[in-house]
Design a protein around this motif. Sequence first.
Motif, PDB file in Angstrom:
ATOM      1  N   SER A 157       0.837  -1.208   0.000  1.00  0.00           N
ATOM      2  CA  SER A 157       0.000   0.000   0.000  1.00  0.00           C
ATOM      3  C   SER A 157       0.869   1.255   0.000  1.00  0.00           C
ATOM      4  N   ALA A 158       1.917   1.259   0.812  1.00  0.00           N
ATOM      5  CA  ALA A 158       2.812   2.423   0.865  1.00  0.00           C
ATOM      6  C   ALA A 158       3.501   2.647  -0.476  1.00  0.00           C
ATOM      7  N   MET A 159       3.929   1.567  -1.131  1.00  0.00           N
ATOM      8  CA  MET A 159       4.574   1.705  -2.438  1.00  0.00           C
ATOM      9  C   MET A 159       3.607   2.257  -3.479  1.00  0.00           C
ATOM     10  N   LEU A 160       2.363   1.785  -3.469  1.00  0.00           N
ATOM     11  CA  LEU A 160       1.359   2.283  -4.421  1.00  0.00           C
ATOM     12  C   LEU A 160       1.067   3.762  -4.188  1.00  0.00           C
ATOM     13  N   ILE A 161       0.941   4.145  -2.933  1.00  0.00           N
ATOM     14  CA  ILE A 161       0.667   5.545  -2.609  1.00  0.00           C
ATOM     15  C   ILE A 161       1.845   6.420  -3.021  1.00  0.00           C
ATOM     16  N   PHE A 162       3.052   5.980  -2.717  1.00  0.00           N
ATOM     17  CA  PHE A 162       4.232   6.761  -3.093  1.00  0.00           C
ATOM     18  C   PHE A 162       4.332   6.910  -4.603  1.00  0.00           C
ATOM     19  N   GLN A 163       4.094   5.835  -5.345  1.00  0.00           N
ATOM     20  CA  GLN A 163       4.173   5.891  -6.803  1.00  0.00           C
ATOM     21  C   GLN A 163       3.115   6.838  -7.361  1.00  0.00           C
ATOM     22  N   THR A 164       1.933   6.824  -6.794  1.00  0.00           N
ATOM     23  CA  THR A 164       0.867   7.729  -7.232  1.00  0.00           C
ATOM     24  C   THR A 164       1.268   9.178  -6.986  1.00  0.00           C
ATOM     25  N   ILE A 165       1.781   9.458  -5.797  1.00  0.00           N
ATOM     26  CA  ILE A 165       2.196  10.823  -5.463  1.00  0.00           C
ATOM     27  C   ILE A 165       3.354  11.266  -6.345  1.00  0.00           C
ATOM     28  N   ASN A 175       4.023  10.275  -9.417  1.00  0.00           N
ATOM     29  CA  ASN A 175       3.509  10.546 -10.764  1.00  0.00           C
ATOM     30  C   ASN A 175       2.777  11.883 -10.819  1.00  0.00           C
ATOM     31  N   ILE A 176       1.945  12.148  -9.843  1.00  0.00           N
ATOM     32  CA  ILE A 176       1.199  13.406  -9.815  1.00  0.00           C
ATOM     33  C   ILE A 176       2.157  14.580  -9.634  1.00  0.00           C
ATOM     34  N   GLY A 177       3.080  14.470  -8.708  1.00  0.00           N
ATOM     35  CA  GLY A 177       4.030  15.550  -8.444  1.00  0.00           C
ATOM     36  C   GLY A 177       4.913  15.854  -9.633  1.00  0.00           C
ATOM     37  N   MET A 178       5.345  14.829 -10.339  1.00  0.00           N
ATOM     38  CA  MET A 178       6.203  15.042 -11.497  1.00  0.00           C
ATOM     39  C   MET A 178       5.437  15.769 -12.596  1.00  0.00           C
ATOM     40  N   CYS A 179       4.201  15.406 -12.808  1.00  0.00           N
ATOM     41  CA  CYS A 179       3.426  16.034 -13.895  1.00  0.00           C
ATOM     42  C   CYS A 179       2.988  17.451 -13.545  1.00  0.00           C
ATOM     43  N   THR A 180       2.616  17.696 -12.301  1.00  0.00           N
ATOM     44  CA  THR A 180       2.072  19.010 -11.959  1.00  0.00           C
ATOM     45  C   THR A 180       3.141  20.043 -11.628  1.00  0.00           C
ATOM     46  N   GLY A 181       4.261  19.627 -11.118  1.00  0.00           N
ATOM     47  CA  GLY A 181       5.225  20.623 -10.666  1.00  0.00           C
ATOM     48  C   GLY A 181       6.628  20.449 -11.198  1.00  0.00           C
ATOM     49  N   ILE A 188      -5.935  21.768  -2.403  1.00  0.00           N
ATOM     50  CA  ILE A 188      -7.366  21.967  -2.652  1.00  0.00           C
ATOM     51  C   ILE A 188      -8.059  20.692  -3.122  1.00  0.00           C
ATOM     52  N   ALA A 189      -7.414  19.950  -4.001  1.00  0.00           N
ATOM     53  CA  ALA A 189      -8.091  18.806  -4.621  1.00  0.00           C
ATOM     54  C   ALA A 189      -7.299  17.504  -4.551  1.00  0.00           C
ATOM     55  N   PRO A 190      -6.822  17.097  -3.378  1.00  0.00           N
ATOM     56  CA  PRO A 190      -6.055  15.854  -3.334  1.00  0.00           C
ATOM     57  C   PRO A 190      -6.904  14.623  -3.631  1.00  0.00           C
ATOM     58  N   GLY A 191      -8.177  14.670  -3.252  1.00  0.00           N
ATOM     59  CA  GLY A 191      -9.063  13.529  -3.509  1.00  0.00           C
ATOM     60  C   GLY A 191      -9.274  13.300  -4.990  1.00  0.00           C
ATOM     61  N   ILE A 192      -9.416  14.378  -5.733  1.00  0.00           N
ATOM     62  CA  ILE A 192      -9.597  14.264  -7.188  1.00  0.00           C
ATOM     63  C   ILE A 192      -8.330  13.699  -7.820  1.00  0.00           C
ATOM     64  N   LEU A 193      -7.172  14.183  -7.379  1.00  0.00           N
ATOM     65  CA  LEU A 193      -5.909  13.682  -7.920  1.00  0.00           C
ATOM     66  C   LEU A 193      -5.739  12.191  -7.630  1.00  0.00           C
ATOM     67  N   MET A 194      -6.057  11.772  -6.420  1.00  0.00           N
ATOM     68  CA  MET A 194      -5.925  10.355  -6.067  1.00  0.00           C
ATOM     69  C   MET A 194      -6.942   9.499  -6.811  1.00  0.00           C
ATOM     70  N   ALA A 236      -1.065  12.210   2.565  1.00  0.00           N
ATOM     71  CA  ALA A 236       0.315  12.271   2.069  1.00  0.00           C
ATOM     72  C   ALA A 236       0.488  13.382   1.036  1.00  0.00           C
ATOM     73  N   LEU A 237      -0.480  13.552   0.142  1.00  0.00           N
ATOM     74  CA  LEU A 237      -0.389  14.630  -0.856  1.00  0.00           C
ATOM     75  C   LEU A 237      -0.319  15.990  -0.180  1.00  0.00           C
ATOM     76  N   LYS A 238      -1.128  16.178   0.834  1.00  0.00           N
ATOM     77  CA  LYS A 238      -1.134  17.472   1.527  1.00  0.00           C
ATOM     78  C   LYS A 238       0.192  17.734   2.224  1.00  0.00           C
ATOM     79  N   VAL A 239       0.757  16.724   2.846  1.00  0.00           N
ATOM     80  CA  VAL A 239       2.023  16.899   3.564  1.00  0.00           C
ATOM     81  C   VAL A 239       3.182  17.107   2.588  1.00  0.00           C
ATOM     82  N   ILE A 240       3.254  16.279   1.557  1.00  0.00           N
ATOM     83  CA  ILE A 240       4.365  16.354   0.611  1.00  0.00           C
ATOM     84  C   ILE A 240       4.334  17.650  -0.184  1.00  0.00           C
TER      85      ILE A 240
END
Length: 142
Positions: free
Chosen positions: A18-26, A28-34, A85-91, A107-111
């Motif tokens: 679960s931690a690996m999946l969450i990290f990989q998701t974050i 991917n999102i972080g790389m594309c958005t920022g 603002i929209a971590p749920g939508i991103l996840m 995790a998205l909010k903290v990172i």
Amino acid sequence: MAMRSASFPSQLICAGISAMLIFQTIENIGMCTGLMPVIGLNNGMVPIIAFNYGAQNKERIMKTIRLSVISAVCIMLAGFAVFQIAPGILMSLFKAKGEMLDIGIQALKVISYCFIFAGYSIVIASNMKIFIFSFNLTNQHS
């Protein structure tokens, strides 16, 4: 899910996956958005500064650095705002449900707080690399 597992080793395996999946998701999102736009900006900035360094145009160098830092910080602040603002939508783009969604939102909010400083750091680090490399070249020729 991990707490419902029968044995402790299976709980660790579930939590780790679960931690690996969450990290990989974050990631991917972080790389594309920022990070990806800031790194692209950075790769465009380096030749402009190098050309103007060779032309000894200090005003253009400073202007490029200033605009790059401002642009990078603005991009990263936009990414920070989206993550807050929209971590749920991103996840949900990654079909996250249940516990993975809850943990991923936190995790998205903290990172995302790292985004505030990352844009500035990336641009300034590249500038230091440029100037150190050019300083070493000029010292070798004298």
